[in-house]
Design an enzyme around this catalytic site. Sequence first.
Site, short mmCIF file in Angstrom:
data_model
loop_
_atom_site.label_atom_id
_atom_site.label_comp_id
_atom_site.label_asym_id
_atom_site.label_seq_id
_atom_site.Cartn_x
_atom_site.Cartn_y
_atom_site.Cartn_z
N HIS A 43 0.83 -1.20 0.00
CA HIS A 43 0.00 0.00 0.00
C HIS A 43 0.86 1.25 0.00
O HIS A 43 0.63 2.18 -0.76
CB HIS A 43 -0.94 0.00 1.21
CG HIS A 43 -1.85 1.18 1.21
ND1 HIS A 43 -1.49 2.40 1.74
CD2 HIS A 43 -3.10 1.34 0.74
CE1 HIS A 43 -2.47 3.26 1.58
NE2 HIS A 43 -3.48 2.63 0.98
N VAL A 101 -3.68 -8.79 4.00
CA VAL A 101 -5.00 -9.14 3.48
C VAL A 101 -5.14 -8.48 2.12
O VAL A 101 -4.89 -7.29 1.97
CB VAL A 101 -6.13 -8.66 4.41
CG1 VAL A 101 -7.50 -8.91 3.80
CG2 VAL A 101 -6.02 -9.31 5.78
#
Length: 172
Positions: A43, A101
């Site tokens: 991210h 995740v």
Amino acid sequence: KFEDIRVGTPLLTEVDDYFKLIEVIEKEVGVLKEDEGVVMIGHGTEHPALSAYPMLAYVTKDLEKPIYIGTVEGYPGLDNVVRELKRDNKRKVTLMPLMFVAGDHAKNDIAEDWKEALEENGFEVEVNLKGLGEIESIQNIFIERAKKLENSQPEDILVKKAEYAKGRKASH
């Protein structure tokens, strides 16, 4: 109301953790051909933890592994990864999330945006949306760390502070 709270460490804490993660990824993707590579995308963050991404990228280069590290929001970015893939004559890449995740970011940013951008740059792209938390070897790392925490003695911060105040070396 808790007697004891213990906090473990992130996946990438010690230098050795980076080498272990690379071993796990290599096992996960299997043997690659000379013109193939793996692009792992995290991210990114404005937090100092962002430094974990270039550290992982450095270790993969140091070990001469065909694993490339990028971030959606941070450094290294898409342009960095494209430049490295071209420099190393990679033709086919597998995109994987460098995320515990694989949620919306993996589906939108990796499986769509990064895939499209890499294809526009001439690469053949496969997507593997398996989050790190789904990999048994990664799960085992966290299980081992939890067991160590369970078996360690809790530190009393007040005792430690008192030792420092008296000029003694605190116990660790």
